[in-house]
Design a protein around this motif. Structure first.
Motif, mmCIF file in Angstrom:
data_model
loop_
_atom_site.group_PDB
_atom_site.id
_atom_site.type_symbol
_atom_site.label_atom_id
_atom_site.label_comp_id
_atom_site.label_asym_id
_atom_site.label_seq_id
_atom_site.Cartn_x
_atom_site.Cartn_y
_atom_site.Cartn_z
ATOM 1 N N GLU A 152 7.352 4.154 5.600
ATOM 2 C CA GLU A 152 8.643 3.460 5.700
ATOM 3 C C GLU A 152 9.779 4.337 5.169
ATOM 4 O OE1 GLU A 152 8.478 -0.399 3.862
ATOM 5 O OE2 GLU A 152 6.961 -1.109 5.269
ATOM 6 N N LEU A 153 9.552 5.022 4.053
ATOM 7 C CA LEU A 153 10.557 5.917 3.496
ATOM 8 C C LEU A 153 10.892 7.035 4.489
ATOM 9 C CD1 LEU A 153 12.300 7.143 1.195
ATOM 10 C CD2 LEU A 153 10.220 8.323 0.444
ATOM 11 N N PRO B 225 0.856 -1.187 0.000
ATOM 12 C CA PRO B 225 0.000 0.000 0.000
ATOM 13 C C PRO B 225 0.899 1.246 0.000
ATOM 14 C CG PRO B 225 -0.743 -1.559 1.666
ATOM 15 C CD PRO B 225 0.589 -2.056 1.151
ATOM 16 N N LEU B 226 0.537 2.254 -0.759
ATOM 17 C CA LEU B 226 1.354 3.456 -0.891
ATOM 18 C C LEU B 226 1.598 4.121 0.461
ATOM 19 C CD1 LEU B 226 2.854 5.577 -2.539
ATOM 20 C CD2 LEU B 226 0.633 6.651 -3.022
ATOM 21 N N TYR B 227 0.562 4.163 1.312
ATOM 22 C CA TYR B 227 0.746 4.825 2.602
ATOM 23 C C TYR B 227 1.826 4.136 3.436
ATOM 24 C CZ TYR B 227 -2.204 1.263 4.879
ATOM 25 O OH TYR B 227 -2.725 0.094 5.368
ATOM 26 N N GLU B 228 1.905 2.806 3.375
ATOM 27 C CA GLU B 228 2.944 2.081 4.112
ATOM 28 C C GLU B 228 4.319 2.380 3.536
ATOM 29 O OE1 GLU B 228 2.425 -2.140 4.503
ATOM 30 O OE2 GLU B 228 0.482 -1.914 5.503
ATOM 31 N N ALA B 229 4.425 2.395 2.216
ATOM 32 C CA ALA B 229 5.704 2.682 1.567
ATOM 33 C C ALA B 229 6.177 4.099 1.903
ATOM 34 C CB ALA B 229 5.572 2.505 0.056
ATOM 35 N N LEU B 230 5.248 5.050 1.953
ATOM 36 C CA LEU B 230 5.614 6.432 2.292
ATOM 37 C C LEU B 230 6.110 6.532 3.732
ATOM 38 C CD1 LEU B 230 2.687 8.309 0.540
ATOM 39 C CD2 LEU B 230 5.118 8.504 -0.055
ATOM 40 N N GLY C 252 14.873 9.189 8.595
ATOM 41 C CA GLY C 252 15.116 9.846 9.868
ATOM 42 C C GLY C 252 14.161 10.953 10.255
ATOM 43 N N PHE C 253 12.998 11.003 9.617
ATOM 44 C CA PHE C 253 12.004 11.997 10.020
ATOM 45 C C PHE C 253 11.513 11.664 11.421
ATOM 46 C CE2 PHE C 253 12.324 12.909 5.645
ATOM 47 C CZ PHE C 253 11.824 14.182 5.437
ATOM 48 N N ALA C 254 11.120 12.685 12.166
ATOM 49 C CA ALA C 254 10.727 12.495 13.565
ATOM 50 C C ALA C 254 9.466 11.653 13.703
ATOM 51 C CB ALA C 254 10.527 13.851 14.243
ATOM 52 N N GLY C 255 8.583 11.704 12.737
ATOM 53 C CA GLY C 255 7.355 10.926 12.812
ATOM 54 C C GLY C 255 6.459 11.198 11.621
ATOM 55 N N ALA C 256 5.530 10.315 11.400
ATOM 56 C CA ALA C 256 4.530 10.463 10.339
ATOM 57 C C ALA C 256 3.253 9.808 10.835
ATOM 58 C CB ALA C 256 4.993 9.804 9.042
ATOM 59 N N MET D 142 11.216 15.237 -1.466
ATOM 60 C CA MET D 142 10.143 15.365 -2.468
ATOM 61 C C MET D 142 10.392 14.591 -3.775
ATOM 62 S SD MET D 142 7.440 16.776 -1.388
ATOM 63 C CE MET D 142 6.615 17.112 -2.925
ATOM 64 N N PRO D 143 11.591 14.613 -4.357
ATOM 65 C CA PRO D 143 11.774 13.835 -5.598
ATOM 66 C C PRO D 143 11.474 12.353 -5.425
ATOM 67 C CG PRO D 143 13.591 15.376 -5.300
ATOM 68 C CD PRO D 143 12.779 15.399 -4.026
ATOM 69 N N ARG D 144 11.832 11.785 -4.271
ATOM 70 C CA ARG D 144 11.558 10.360 -4.030
ATOM 71 C C ARG D 144 10.064 10.118 -3.856
ATOM 72 N NH1 ARG D 144 15.763 8.266 0.116
ATOM 73 N NH2 ARG D 144 14.868 6.265 -0.441
ATOM 74 N N ILE D 145 9.385 11.037 -3.184
ATOM 75 C CA ILE D 145 7.929 10.907 -3.018
ATOM 76 C C ILE D 145 7.244 11.058 -4.372
ATOM 77 C CG2 ILE D 145 5.876 11.990 -2.017
ATOM 78 C CD1 ILE D 145 7.599 12.573 0.481
ATOM 79 N N ASP D 146 7.710 12.003 -5.183
ATOM 80 C CA ASP D 146 7.142 12.200 -6.528
ATOM 81 C C ASP D 146 7.194 10.919 -7.350
ATOM 82 O OD1 ASP D 146 6.566 14.865 -6.040
ATOM 83 O OD2 ASP D 146 8.362 15.618 -7.059
ATOM 84 N N GLU D 147 8.296 10.167 -7.241
ATOM 85 C CA GLU D 147 8.437 8.904 -7.970
ATOM 86 C C GLU D 147 7.407 7.872 -7.531
ATOM 87 O OE1 GLU D 147 12.384 7.484 -7.302
ATOM 88 O OE2 GLU D 147 13.319 9.169 -8.344
ATOM 89 N N MET D 148 6.975 7.949 -6.286
ATOM 90 C CA MET D 148 6.063 6.956 -5.722
ATOM 91 C C MET D 148 4.593 7.268 -6.030
ATOM 92 S SD MET D 148 7.955 6.679 -2.037
ATOM 93 C CE MET D 148 7.178 5.193 -1.403
ATOM 94 N N MET D 149 4.309 8.521 -6.312
ATOM 95 C CA MET D 149 2.924 8.966 -6.476
ATOM 96 C C MET D 149 2.428 8.700 -7.897
ATOM 97 S SD MET D 149 1.993 10.499 -3.526
ATOM 98 C CE MET D 149 0.740 11.693 -3.927
ATOM 99 N N ASP D 150 1.196 8.249 -7.983
ATOM 100 C CA ASP D 150 0.551 8.048 -9.285
ATOM 101 C C ASP D 150 -0.831 8.694 -9.226
ATOM 102 O OD1 ASP D 150 0.314 7.120 -11.884
ATOM 103 O OD2 ASP D 150 -0.714 5.299 -11.238
ATOM 104 N N GLY D 151 -0.878 9.898 -8.726
ATOM 105 C CA GLY D 151 -2.133 10.604 -8.486
ATOM 106 C C GLY D 151 -2.108 11.138 -7.074
#
Length: 115
Positions: free
Chosen positions: A32-33, A25-30, A38-42, A86-95
């Protein structure tokens, strides 16, 4: 981990429950990324209903097991760190959609209970 206090950036990633990245699922992949980087939380928030660019209404009904409900992935960090990912997130998004806004952060930590 960086201390998050003061002016930071709030990023909201609006996607659907059925969106995928590879086999996940995209939300899980995001999430995990963001964790790996090293982000503080999501946080992933699940909406009860909504519609997107195609005006298709998504809602959860008792008999509808594939409602494709809206999800929001929220993360707060510095503008520089969010710009860098952002570039890595852009690669993951398809809408979907991403919003960015400035946020004042007041961070609380657990106090030592033995004091």
């Amino acid at each position: 981990m960086t201390k998050l206090i003061g002016e930071k950036m709030l990023m909201r990633i609006f996607i659907g429950e059925s969106d995928r990245y590879g086999r996940k699922p995209l939300y899980e992949a995001l999430v995990e990324l963001l964790r790996k980087e090293g982000f503080a939380g999501a946080t992933v928030l699940r909406g009860v209903c909504g519609f997107g660019a195609h005006s298709v209404f998504h809602t959860q009904k008792l008999l509808d097991l594939s409602a494709d409900l809206p999800l929001i992935v929220e993360v707060v960090d510095s503008q520089e760190r969010i710009n860098a990912i952002m570039p890595r997130i852009d690669e993951m998004m398809d809408g979907g959609m991403i919003t960015l806004e400035k946020a004042t952060v007041i961070r609380y930590s657990r106090k030592n209970k033995e004091q």
